[in-house]
Design an enzyme around this catalytic site. Structure first.
Site, PDB file in Angstrom:
ATOM      1  N   GLN A 137       0.509   7.352   7.350  1.00  0.00           N
ATOM      2  CA  GLN A 137      -0.202   6.572   6.331  1.00  0.00           C
ATOM      3  C   GLN A 137      -1.703   6.468   6.630  1.00  0.00           C
ATOM      4  O   GLN A 137      -2.380   5.575   6.126  1.00  0.00           O
ATOM      5  CB  GLN A 137       0.408   5.177   6.218  1.00  0.00           C
ATOM      6  CG  GLN A 137       1.870   5.196   5.782  1.00  0.00           C
ATOM      7  CD  GLN A 137       2.422   3.800   5.561  1.00  0.00           C
ATOM      8  OE1 GLN A 137       2.061   3.108   4.609  1.00  0.00           O
ATOM      9  NE2 GLN A 137       3.308   3.379   6.437  1.00  0.00           N
ATOM     10  N   ASP A 183      -3.154  -4.351  13.815  1.00  0.00           N
ATOM     11  CA  ASP A 183      -2.334  -3.832  12.722  1.00  0.00           C
ATOM     12  C   ASP A 183      -3.061  -2.660  12.059  1.00  0.00           C
ATOM     13  O   ASP A 183      -4.286  -2.555  12.124  1.00  0.00           O
ATOM     14  CB  ASP A 183      -2.080  -4.950  11.713  1.00  0.00           C
ATOM     15  CG  ASP A 183      -1.044  -4.557  10.669  1.00  0.00           C
ATOM     16  OD1 ASP A 183      -0.282  -3.605  10.915  1.00  0.00           O
ATOM     17  OD2 ASP A 183      -1.000  -5.221   9.612  1.00  0.00           O
ATOM     18  N   GLU A 184      -2.293  -1.773  11.409  1.00  0.00           N
ATOM     19  CA  GLU A 184      -2.861  -0.615  10.694  1.00  0.00           C
ATOM     20  C   GLU A 184      -3.785   0.195  11.615  1.00  0.00           C
ATOM     21  O   GLU A 184      -4.876   0.622  11.222  1.00  0.00           O
ATOM     22  CB  GLU A 184      -3.622  -1.076   9.438  1.00  0.00           C
ATOM     23  CG  GLU A 184      -2.815  -1.887   8.452  1.00  0.00           C
ATOM     24  CD  GLU A 184      -1.801  -1.066   7.667  1.00  0.00           C
ATOM     25  OE1 GLU A 184      -1.705   0.151   7.904  1.00  0.00           O
ATOM     26  OE2 GLU A 184      -1.099  -1.639   6.823  1.00  0.00           O
TER      27      GLU A 184
END
Length: 737
Positions: free
Chosen positions: A244, A213-214
């Site tokens: 992001q 994730d991320e």
């Protein structure tokens, strides 16, 4: 049971595809957590993978706990205890606890945080504190990039230091301690996976599906860690959003997500572009802003349910203080404090809001302030615990050996450390060879250590009770009981008591203490199960700290050049990251978004004129409401020339901006006539060394002349210790003979 009917078509495709490695581009608020957890639950429920064959990596322990909870809710009758959900660093520690001795670590190694690393470097160098911080930061960045003291060109990182020598001294001291720093939690497992075939194959054969994730926040060494972990039989799923990526200052490398399809084989790209959080108006403004970035995957952020709401509102205030007071008054009238957030670029901006909220009795919490585990007295107690776990930990030993003062100066401490690598043995040898008061003081410390060791090895004694007695015998309670300030004394003793209480819940024995210290070092944001973000009141936090959060009402404040984008931003790539930071802040808002800027602001002890952020000019005027303020007729480079003009005190403004600062000519405020552009000063040109007089500052000397990209000359003038900048073409200065 996994209910795929709750997913949109793109989410469903991501869940059901087990034939490809996946790059899931998940825009803000697009339901990525639901997608990841549904994929894990579906894989387990349908027998595609067993729980122990799945590894999910997140960037916070809080996110990992939330994901595990969701999977458990989907599979209430399934044992998923073998499922590994960890952060990158936690997974690295997981490997090192099993194979760390093969990489030269002590079996009970502790993990050094930044302050520990600084203290360690201090023992092998003569640098001052400022230089120590600079070098430690550079070492961490170097290790995150996979560099070692032997890497070529290393001294270019810090040209003013013998960096390679300092790097080597630090690494040697760290190896001698038997401990690891944060970077080691990635580099050493990577080394094991690459070079230790037995260990590497065991790890790779276990994990058949790896989800990250991320992924946009991963660094170079984490990318290499991932490459060494993946075998041809592994299914790799990375989830992230290049829009992001905002942590380059921590080493995050946006190219990891931009080049994923060429770095791994058999990759399919799936875009999650439907936002379930914000109104269409907020998304339109945020989308218009981020579209100006060039280093990105093309995506279109849209409202999943076409939720309508007010346009983002721009707020202009005369000063930073007026900004805080205006927003505080608005929040007090609107109420609903818990769903409101103030987002700023730097921590220094919180003070005016804290004061304004206190004056109006508005409850608030500051997220990202000094954390509980970073306080002096708590660090002292933790040093005792770390020393109990690892007798080679010279950093912890040096921290507490003279707390309270025991008459052991630097020379005596160095002598003790030189007697034995095992510092408990060294302390015994020193005590035996000493006499008088020195021997007595050494014996008190030694006895406290030996008694704590016995209690720790007693599996029936609670860790909280063990620490409580250790704090008494090491005389830490006595030290802080002598604090003259009653309030400070009370706070410090309460903090120690709080730590004892938390440790009481951790269990008994060495294994429990090792687990506690590891969890603490990897995630020091919480105290026990308490998270400061869960407290009541308006949330104050930096834009960087807001990732993963959302609020009904968001105020993005300090929207001025030299704040966002910051004053140190020079390159196009840095500007793109600043734009991403603002995009992240804007997309935290569910219903109402306010973009606020001020004409003057007190920064670093000075009052400065500020231009509105150039990013206002990248959002079409028809997407904004309120005091819509924008720059006209100037490039971003030219606008930046007017930022940071220092003044001795804030001037009074009338509604028409008479006595205006130089930047006011380029601003149009809805409902007010734009003032005329200031006239150029064609009469005077200045040189370095010229003496000048200013009506506001008095007499000064031109120290430097900066030439901007557009040809404007900026005078840097020293007014008897007070530095100020003036655009030469508009400066009202008298040249003195």
């Amino acid at each position: 049971m996994t209910d795929l009917s709750l997913l949109n078509p793109e989410q469903r495709e991501a869940v059901l595809d087990f034939d490809h490695n996946l790059l899931i581009l998940a825009c803000a608020g697009s339901g990525k957590t639901r997608t990841i957890t549904s994929k894990i639950a579906y894989a387990i429920e349908n027998g595609i993978y067993k729980p122990y064959q799945i590894l999910a990596v997140t960037f916070t322990n809080r996110a990992a706990a939330e994901m595990r909870g969701r999977v458990e809710a989907m599979l209430p009758d399934t044992d998923i205890s073998g499922l590994e959900m960890r952060t990158f660093h936690s997974f690295g520690a997981y490997i090192l606890r099993r194979y760390g001795t093969r990489a030269g670590l002590s079996p009970d190694f502790c993990i050094y945080d930044d302050s520990d690393s600084l203290s360690l470097l201090d023992t092998v160098s003569s640098l001052d504190k400022k230089s120590l911080r600079e070098v430690v930061k550079a070492i961490s960045k170097a290790k995150d990039r996979g560099l070692t003291p032997d890497s070529p060109g290393l001294d270019k990182i810090l040209p003013d230091y013998d960096f390679s020598t300092l790097f080597r001294k630090y690494e040697d001291a760290l190896a001698l301690s038997g401990n690891a720093d944060f970077a080691d939690l990635i580099s050493k497992p990577t080394e094991i996976l690459r070079n230790d075939r037995e260990a590497g194959d065991a790890i790779r054969n276990r994990f058949r599906m790896v989800l990250i994730d991320e992924y946009q926040d991963s660094n170079k060494m984490q990318f290499e860690f991932l490459q060494s972990l993946i075998s041809p039989e592994t299914r790799l799923v990375v989830v992230g959003d290049d829009d992001q990526s905002i942590y380059s200052f921590r080493g995050a490398d946006i190219s990891n997500i931009l080049t994923f399809t060429s770095s791994f084989e058999n990759v399919r790209e799936i875009k999650l572009e439907k936002n379930y959080r914000s109104t269409s108006e907020i998304l339109s403004a945020a989308g218009a802003l981020i579209a100006h970035n060039k280093e990105r995957h093309k995506k279109e952020l849209v409202s999943a349910e076409n939720i309508q709401g007010p346009k983002p509102s721009v707020m202009f205030s005369m000063s930073g203080k007026a900004e805080a007071e205006r927003i505080a008054n608005l929040i007090r009238n609107l109420g609903d404090y818990d769903s409101t957030a103030i987002l700023y670029r730097t921590n220094a901006q919180s003070q005016t809001f804290e004061q304004a909220f206190t004056d109006r009795m508005i409850p608030y919490k500051v997220v990202g302030a000094l954390r509980f585990y970073e306080r002096e007295e708590v660090k002292d107690a933790l040093s005792i615990l770390r020393l109990l776990m690892n007798h080679h930990d010279s950093v912890s030993f040096r921290r507490i050996i003279n707390k309270p003062p025991r008459g052991l100066g630097d020379a005596k401490v160095e002598k003790i450390v030189s007697l034995s690598d095992d510092l408990l043995d060294a302390m015994r040898l020193f005590s035996e060879s000493s006499s008088g008061t020195l021997k007595g003081n050494a014996q008190v410390f030694l006895s406290a250590w030996e008694n704590a060791e016995k209690r720790l090895n007693d599996d029936d004694e609670n860790l909280g009770d063990m620490l409580n007695k250790a704090l008494e015998e090491f005389q830490i309670y006595d030290l802080y009981n002598r604090e003259p300030d009653r309030t400070v004394r009370k706070t410090k003793l309460e903090n120690l008591g709080q730590l004892v209480s938390v440790l009481s819940e951790a269990g008994c024995g060495r294994a429990a203490l090792s687990s506690f210290l590891e969890k603490l070092t990897l995630d020091s944001t919480t105290l026990g199960d308490h998270d400061p973000r869960d407290e009541e009141g308006v949330t104050l936090m930096t834009m960087h700290n807001t990732k993963g959060l959302e609020f009904d009402r968001v105020f993005v404040v300090g929207m001025e050049d030299e704040i966002i984008p910051g004053r140190s931003v020079e390159s196009a790539r840095e500007t793109e990251e600043e734009r991403r930071i603002l995009y992240v802040a804007m997309t935290r808002a569910r219903k109402n978004l306010y973009l606020s800027f001020a004409g003057t602001r007190s920064m670093w002890g000075r009052t400065e004129y500020h231009m509105p952020s150039r990013f206002f000019g990248e959002i079409p005027d028809n997407l904004l409401s309120g005091d819509t303020v924008y720059t006209k007729g100037r490039s971003a480079a030219a606008a930046s020339d007017y930022v940071g003009s220092r003044i001795s005190s804030a001037p009074r403004y009338s509604s028409g901006f008479e006595n205006k600062p130089s930047w006011a000519s380029s601003i149009n405020i809805k409902g007010k006539a734009a003032p005329e552009r200031p006239k150029r000063n064609e009469d005077n040109t200045f040189s370095v060394g010229d003496r000048v007089r200013s009506a506001n500052y008095g007499e000064g000397v031109v120290k430097e002349i900066e030439v901007k990209n557009n040809g404007n000359r900026v005078l840097v003038i020293d007014f008897k210790g007070r530095m100020a900048k003036f655009i030469e073409a508009f400066a009202v200065l008298e040249k003195l003979c």
